[in-house]
Each structure stands twice: as structure tokens, then as C-alpha cells.
Design a protein around this motif. Structure first.
Motif, short mmCIF file in Angstrom:
data_model
loop_
_atom_site.label_atom_id
_atom_site.label_comp_id
_atom_site.label_asym_id
_atom_site.label_seq_id
_atom_site.Cartn_x
_atom_site.Cartn_y
_atom_site.Cartn_z
N GLU A 170 3.30 3.68 -7.65
CA GLU A 170 3.65 3.99 -9.04
C GLU A 170 4.66 5.13 -9.08
O GLU A 170 5.62 5.08 -9.87
N GLN A 171 4.47 6.15 -8.26
CA GLN A 171 5.40 7.28 -8.25
C GLN A 171 6.81 6.84 -7.90
O GLN A 171 7.79 7.31 -8.49
N ASP A 172 6.94 5.92 -6.92
CA ASP A 172 8.26 5.45 -6.48
C ASP A 172 8.72 4.21 -7.23
O ASP A 172 9.75 3.62 -6.88
N ASP A 173 7.94 3.81 -8.22
CA ASP A 173 8.29 2.65 -9.05
C ASP A 173 8.54 1.39 -8.21
O ASP A 173 9.55 0.70 -8.37
N CYS A 174 7.61 1.12 -7.29
CA CYS A 174 7.78 -0.07 -6.44
C CYS A 174 6.48 -0.87 -6.30
O CYS A 174 6.25 -1.51 -5.28
N LEU A 175 5.62 -0.81 -7.31
CA LEU A 175 4.37 -1.57 -7.25
C LEU A 175 4.63 -3.07 -7.08
O LEU A 175 3.84 -3.77 -6.44
N ASP A 176 5.72 -3.54 -7.67
CA ASP A 176 6.03 -4.96 -7.56
C ASP A 176 6.43 -5.37 -6.15
O ASP A 176 6.37 -6.55 -5.80
N LYS A 177 6.81 -4.40 -5.32
CA LYS A 177 7.20 -4.70 -3.93
C LYS A 177 5.99 -4.72 -2.99
O LYS A 177 6.12 -5.13 -1.83
N MET A 178 4.86 -4.25 -3.46
CA MET A 178 3.65 -4.21 -2.64
C MET A 178 2.84 -5.47 -2.91
O MET A 178 2.27 -5.64 -3.99
N ASP A 179 2.77 -6.37 -1.93
CA ASP A 179 2.06 -7.64 -2.14
C ASP A 179 0.55 -7.47 -2.15
O ASP A 179 -0.15 -8.06 -2.97
N ILE A 180 0.05 -6.65 -1.23
CA ILE A 180 -1.39 -6.36 -1.15
C ILE A 180 -1.53 -4.85 -1.06
O ILE A 180 -0.92 -4.21 -0.20
N ILE A 181 -2.31 -4.29 -1.95
CA ILE A 181 -2.58 -2.85 -1.92
C ILE A 181 -4.06 -2.64 -1.65
O ILE A 181 -4.91 -3.29 -2.28
N SER A 182 -4.36 -1.76 -0.71
CA SER A 182 -5.76 -1.38 -0.49
C SER A 182 -5.93 0.08 -0.88
O SER A 182 -5.02 0.89 -0.73
N GLY A 183 -7.09 0.37 -1.44
CA GLY A 183 -7.36 1.73 -1.87
C GLY A 183 -8.84 2.06 -1.72
O GLY A 183 -9.65 1.19 -1.40
N THR A 184 -9.16 3.31 -1.95
CA THR A 184 -10.55 3.75 -1.84
C THR A 184 -11.03 4.33 -3.17
O THR A 184 -10.24 4.85 -3.95
N LEU A 185 -12.33 4.24 -3.36
CA LEU A 185 -12.98 4.85 -4.51
C LEU A 185 -13.71 6.11 -4.09
O LEU A 185 -14.37 6.75 -4.91
N GLY A 186 -13.60 6.48 -2.81
CA GLY A 186 -14.40 7.56 -2.26
C GLY A 186 -13.65 8.85 -2.02
O GLY A 186 -14.23 9.81 -1.51
N LYS A 187 -12.37 8.92 -2.37
CA LYS A 187 -11.61 10.15 -2.17
C LYS A 187 -11.25 10.74 -3.53
O LYS A 187 -12.07 11.40 -4.16
N PHE A 198 -11.04 9.47 -6.38
CA PHE A 198 -11.89 8.97 -7.46
C PHE A 198 -13.32 9.50 -7.38
O PHE A 198 -14.11 9.28 -8.29
N GLY A 199 -13.66 10.14 -6.28
CA GLY A 199 -14.91 10.90 -6.19
C GLY A 199 -16.18 10.11 -6.08
O GLY A 199 -17.27 10.66 -6.28
N ASN A 200 -16.12 8.82 -5.72
CA ASN A 200 -17.34 8.02 -5.58
C ASN A 200 -17.41 7.42 -4.18
O ASN A 200 -17.31 8.15 -3.21
N MET A 201 -17.56 6.12 -4.07
CA MET A 201 -17.50 5.45 -2.77
C MET A 201 -17.10 4.00 -2.97
O MET A 201 -17.20 3.46 -4.08
N GLY A 202 -16.66 3.38 -1.88
CA GLY A 202 -16.24 1.98 -1.95
C GLY A 202 -14.76 1.85 -1.68
O GLY A 202 -14.01 2.83 -1.62
N GLY A 203 -14.31 0.60 -1.52
CA GLY A 203 -12.90 0.31 -1.30
C GLY A 203 -12.51 -0.94 -2.04
O GLY A 203 -13.36 -1.64 -2.60
N TYR A 204 -11.22 -1.27 -2.03
CA TYR A 204 -10.78 -2.45 -2.78
C TYR A 204 -9.42 -2.91 -2.29
O TYR A 204 -8.69 -2.18 -1.61
N ILE A 205 -9.07 -4.14 -2.66
CA ILE A 205 -7.71 -4.65 -2.53
C ILE A 205 -7.31 -5.21 -3.89
O ILE A 205 -8.16 -5.60 -4.69
N VAL A 206 -6.02 -5.22 -4.14
CA VAL A 206 -5.47 -5.90 -5.31
C VAL A 206 -4.26 -6.70 -4.85
O VAL A 206 -3.60 -6.35 -3.87
N GLY A 207 -3.98 -7.80 -5.57
CA GLY A 207 -2.85 -8.65 -5.23
C GLY A 207 -2.80 -9.84 -6.16
O GLY A 207 -3.35 -9.80 -7.27
N SER A 208 -2.18 -10.92 -5.69
CA SER A 208 -2.12 -12.14 -6.50
C SER A 208 -3.52 -12.74 -6.61
O SER A 208 -4.39 -12.52 -5.75
#
Length: 554
Positions: A338-355, A357-367
Motif C-alpha cells: 500500500e505504501q508503494d502503491d503496488c498492491l495490484d502487482k502482488m498476486d499472493i500476499i501473506s501476512g500475520t495477525l500476531g505482530k 495486529f497484536g493477536n495471533m494467526g496468519g493469512y493469505i489473500v489473492g484471487s
């Protein structure tokens, strides 16, 4: 009696043998060497036939052969106690029945000895990990209580991945409490059986919206998310080729390795090297380029746009790990994309809910189709108990806070604190490496010294910053990894620097060492490490910590 045929009888004079004839006859009657000698002699004609000497094999059967000084008295006693008889019974011909022997116990592998040896090796290398016993104080972040000595000790935490302190945010705690009383503590099982809920689906929609994607999928951790997604892609895409950044997290390496797909490793954050490798692979085969935006140990941020552009130029999908960026970068906390305005260039993004965001868990987003395939084929998702409602509700609350004006203010305060602390460290002569992110590595370069600094900080000053040793980082690059939050005050940061500088001097470590890498990211130009102590500036950016050191030295 033919004493010359027996190596035992040869030790005695003829007068002694005659004197103890009954004893020696008893020996002869049981001795296979003598009996065999007599048997051979009986086939030779003539009373004056030369005696047959015992063969070497027969000599080895004599129970007294190895006894150098055997007296007649000892021989007599042995015969009377039947000691000779017991030994000779075991030397009877094979056709005679031998006493049964118990089978010796099989020799099994000594597991405990092996484990002990491996642990001792870690201790000798000073890479054996002793976990600190820390309980954080939810009413006074970043304060905590340390229990390693058995007594409660007040400390401040400087190395937590709870980067914005969202674990203790009032709205997050309220959401967790509400879910506990409404829905209970556990989820009930896997998503496939009894562990799915509207909260899971609501969180996945919220994450997809945050990253501008069609769909999301929640996992129990981002390690599982990375491992499962990459493994599943590698197993199911025909002729798959992975291109993996040399600095990738262990979870990504694990998924790629176990998929058994073709793998190519390019230099850390180097799109040119990536392109060199992509050129050599058939453009028609499936390809995935996997990399992280913010590196957890050196704090670097990758050239995200360039990496994605190179990957797409050669028909590859991009798998982008934003674990240390989500919540911290971008207007809504969606990360570097989002900072570099290139979300559309990222086909699969993985992230965490445990850092952040202060909880736990992980995720992916994509098509939608990609996410549905991982949902349908990924064993790490299918066979794992799902996140409980308390975590889901807490994550939803945290995402909403960090997407708001309050979240933007938290990120701004953290950024100011990171800049302030890094400059304080550098001006004190401490080797805080330059990094454009919120992570400040303080390079030590020795495992034993690094561990000692960490221990002394918490024991003497109540400051908790964990030492980072091998295998998390390469040997010789051991470091203290500091992550100031929006809730660390200037007074706390000043005290931290003063205490660390004092311990650094006492340890005999070098002050005013290198603080920028060979290639400075601020001005993207090659630096000569030998220029460190020169007075002329070598970095064109005034906000670079390398330039700050030059000013301090001047």
C-alpha cells in the motif's frame, strides 16, 4: 604322559609331574589338546615314535597358556577346586553337547546420549537458547514482569513484535472478552468439520478488502500459511519453478523445499539477479517469485515494484510476505504494498495477525480461484484446528483501529521513535545498522558476547532485548534486535542507550563501527567501509544514520 605335547605341562619339571601325577592325569583326561595328541600318536607305529607337538590352534585352546608363572601348588589347587575342569568343559569337541548360553542383549542406539551431545554442542557454540520468562503488563505497555530468577522483576520490553502495542488496546481487549462470553474459548475443530464460523469469514473478507484482493484465507500462523501455500503450489502446478530470495523466512524455505519443485535462489533484494535467473527458464512453465518486503533481522525493505515487474515480465506469479509490514505501513496499514502503491502487482500476499495486529494467526489473500484452491488442497489448512472466536474478534477490532486515524497516529509516533533511538545509538558509537524500516539491528558479531549483553541488560537494568544468534542469523552476524514502539518514551530510550553503551564498553567491544551496509539504501550507492572515519560525508541523504555518524564524529 606326553608332557611335551602340552604347553601347560611344559612349564613343569618331570619330577613335579610324577609327584602330582593323579592331579595332572585328571587334567589330561579333560584336555582336548592332550587327548587329540594321544589319538594321533596311536596311529604311529613303534614305542619310540617322536611325540606330536600341539598345533597353534590347539595351543590357543589351553586355558593356562597365558599364565606365565604357574606353580605346581597353583595347578594342584586348580585341579582340586575343579577350576580347570570348568574351563576345559567349554573346550570339548563340537559333537558333545555344549551348555546353553543366553543370547546377549542387542545393542540399541543410545538416543539420550545423542541428544545430550547435540545440546552440548549448542552450548559450546553459545547458541543454546534459554528462554526468558516474561509476563507483559497489559495495563502499562511496554512494561512487563520477568520471572527467570523465581522472583518477579519489573522490566521494559524492547524486542517485542507487538510493534504498536495492539495486544493491550482497550478495543481489542473488549472484543476478545465479548467473544469469550458469547462463544467460548475454543473453535470446536477444523474449518472442514466443526470449526468454521461467521467470524472466520468476516475476518477473511476484511483482510481481502485491506489488501484490495478478491479473497482471503486465515491460518493458525503465518508459518503455516507460507508453508502450506507454497507447498501446495509446488505440488500441483506442473513443472513448477520457484525463485526464492536468499533472505527468505524459514517458513517459505520449508514450503518450497518439501514441494520438491525446481528452486532457484537469487541474491537478497536483488531484482537484477532475479532477472538473470528467470531468463534461463522456459517462459511456458509455471513460476513463482517469493520474497519478503520487510526483512525481520536486518530491517531492509525490498524494491517491491521492481521485484514484481521483473517477475511478471517473465510470466511468474509473485508471492509477497508482508509479515513485518502489515499494520505498520500504508495509509490503512496494508503494508509496503500500500505504501508503494503496488498492491495490484502482488498476486499472493501473506501476512500475520500476531505482530502489529497484536493477536495471533496468519493469512493469505489473492484471487478467488487461487485462494479456493489452497483452501481445497492445502493440508496445513484442512487438518488444523481453526482459530478460536476470541482471536478472530480481537483481530477484527485491531484491523479496524489501525485502518483509522488512530492507527495513522500510532504509526507516525512509532516512526519518530525509531528515528530518535537509531540516532541516539549511532551518536553513542553503537553499531546500529542503517535500515529504512522500524527494526534496528545492533551488530555484535559474536554469539557469546551478544548473549552476555542481553543477560546483563535485563539483570542489571531491567531492559529486555533478546540476542539473535545462529541459526536465526549467520554466524559472525549476531546482533541485538530492537523494535521501539509508539509507547516507548524519550526518557526510556535515553536510558536504554546509556545502559547499553556502558555494557558495550565493559565488554571490550568496538565503538563507532560500521552502521551502513556496503550498499546504502538511502542513496543507493556503493560505500567504502574504510571511509567510516573520514570527515567528508559519503551518504547524500541527510537523514541517513551513516551521515549522522559522520556529523557526530566531526
Amino acid at each position: 604322559m606326553n608332557s611335551k605335547a602340552c604347553p601347560f605341562l611344559n612349564k613343569f619339571s618331570m619330577s613335579s609331574i610324577r609327584q602330582y601325577a593323579p592331579l595332572f592325569l585328571s587334567y589330561v583326561e579333560r584336555c582336548p589338546v592332550m587327548m587329540q595328541s594321544f589319538s594321533r600318536q596311536s596311529t604311529v607305529s613303534g614305542d619310540n615314535a617322536a611325540p606330536n607337538l600341539a598345533t597353534e590352534a590347539e595351543v590357543q585352546k589351553c586355558p593356562f597358556l597365558t599364565q606365565v608363572n604357574v606353580t605346581v601348588t597353583e595347578a594342584s589347587q586348580a585341579v582340586q577346586e575343579d577350576t580347570i575342569g570348568q574351563q576345559l568343559l567349554q573346550l570339548q569337541p563340537q559333537e558333545e553337547k555344549q551348555p546353553e548360553k543366553e543370547n546377549p542383549s542387542p545393542k540399541f542406539f543410545n538416543y539420550e546420549a545423542f541428544f545430550a551431545k547435540q545440546l552440548q554442542k549448542k552450548k559450546e557454540e553459545h547458541t543454546y537458547r534459554v528462554f526468558k520468562k516474561v509476563l507483559r503488563d497489559a495495563s502499562s505497555f511496554p512494561h512487563a514482569f520477568e520471572h527467570s530468577t523465581g522472583k518477579e522483576k519489573d522490566i521494559t520490553v524492547w524486542c517485542s513484535n507487538d510493534y504498536l502495542g495492539m495486544s493491550w488496546h482497550p478495543k481489542v481487549k473488549e472484543a476478545v472478552s465479548e467473544a469469550l462470553w458469547k462463544h467460548g474459548a475454543g473453535s470446536g475443530g477444523t474449518r472442514n468439520i466443526s470449526g468454521n464460523s461467521p467470524l472466520h469469514e468476516q475476518l477473511e473478507r476484511e483482510l481481502a478488502k485491506l489488501h484490495h484482493k478478491e479473497a482471503g484465507l486465515v491460518f493458525t500462523s503465518c508459518y503455516v500459511a507460507n508453508d502450506t501455500t507454497l507447498f501446495t503450489l509446488g505440488k500441483h502446478l506442473p513443472g513448477m519453478h520457484f525463485f526464492s530470495d536468499a533472505g527468505n523466512h524459514a517458513s517459505m524455505i520449508q514450503g518450497i523445499r518439501t514441494s520438491m519443485a525446481q528452486k532457484h535462489v537469487f541474491r537478497h533484494n536483488d531484482p537484477d539477479h532475479l532477472e538473470e535467473m528467470l531468463k534461463k527458464v522456459d517462459p511456458n512453465v509455471p513460476k513463482v517469485v517469493a520474497f519478503e518486503t520487510v526483512h525481520s533481522m536486518d530491517g531492509t525493505i525490498c524494491p517491491t515494484v521492481e521485484m514484481c515487474d521483473v517477475a511478471h515480465k517473465y510470466g511468474a506469479l509473485t508471492f509477497v510476505d508482508e509479515v513485518h509490514a502489515v499494520g505498520l505501513y500504508g495509509d490503512h496499514g496494508a503494508g509496503v504494498g500500500e505504501q508503494d502503491d503496488c498492491l495490484d502487482k502482488m498476486d499472493i500476499i501473506s501476512g500475520t495477525l500476531g505482530k502489529a495486529f497484536g493477536n495471533m494467526g496468519g493469512y493469505i489473500v489473492g484471487s478467488a480461484k487461487l485462494v479456493d484452491m489452497i483452501r481445497s488442497y492445502g493440508s496445513g489448512f484442512i487438518f488444523t484446528t481453526s482459530l478460536p472466536p476470541t482471536v478472530l474478534n480481537g483481530c477484527l477490532a485491531s484491523i479496524k483501529v489501525l485502518a483509522s486515524d488512530e492507527g495513522r497516529e500510532l504509526r507516525a509516533r512509532q516512526k519518530r521513535n525509531v528515528k530518535y533511538l537509531r540516532e541516539k545509538l549511532v551518536s553513542a558509537g553503537l553499531p546500529a545498522s542503517h535500515s529504512p524500516s522500524h527494526i534496528i539491528p545492533i551488530m555484535v558479531g559474536d554469539a557469546e558476547a551478544c548473549t552476555k549483553l542481553s543477560n546483563d541488560l535485563i539483570l542489571k537494568y531491567g531492559i529486555y532485548v533478546q540476542s539473535i544468534n545462529y541459526p536465526t542469523v549467520a554466524k559472525g552476524t549476531e546482533r541485538l534486535r530492537v523494535a521501539p514502539t509508539p509507547h516507548h518514551t524519550k526518557e526510556m530510550m535515553d536510558t536504554f542507550v546509556d545502559c547499553l553503551a556502558e555494557l558495550w564498553k565493559d565488554s571490550g567491544l568496538t565503538l563507532y563501527g560500521q552502521v551502513c551496509p556496503d550498499s546504502c539504501e538511502c542513496c543507493n550507492r556503493e560505500l567504502n567501509i574504510q571511509d567510516m572515519f573520514k570527515r567528508e560525508p559519503v551518504c547524500l541523504r541527510t537523514n541517513c544514520t551513516y551521515a549522522s555518524l559522520q556529523a557526530a564524529l566531526a
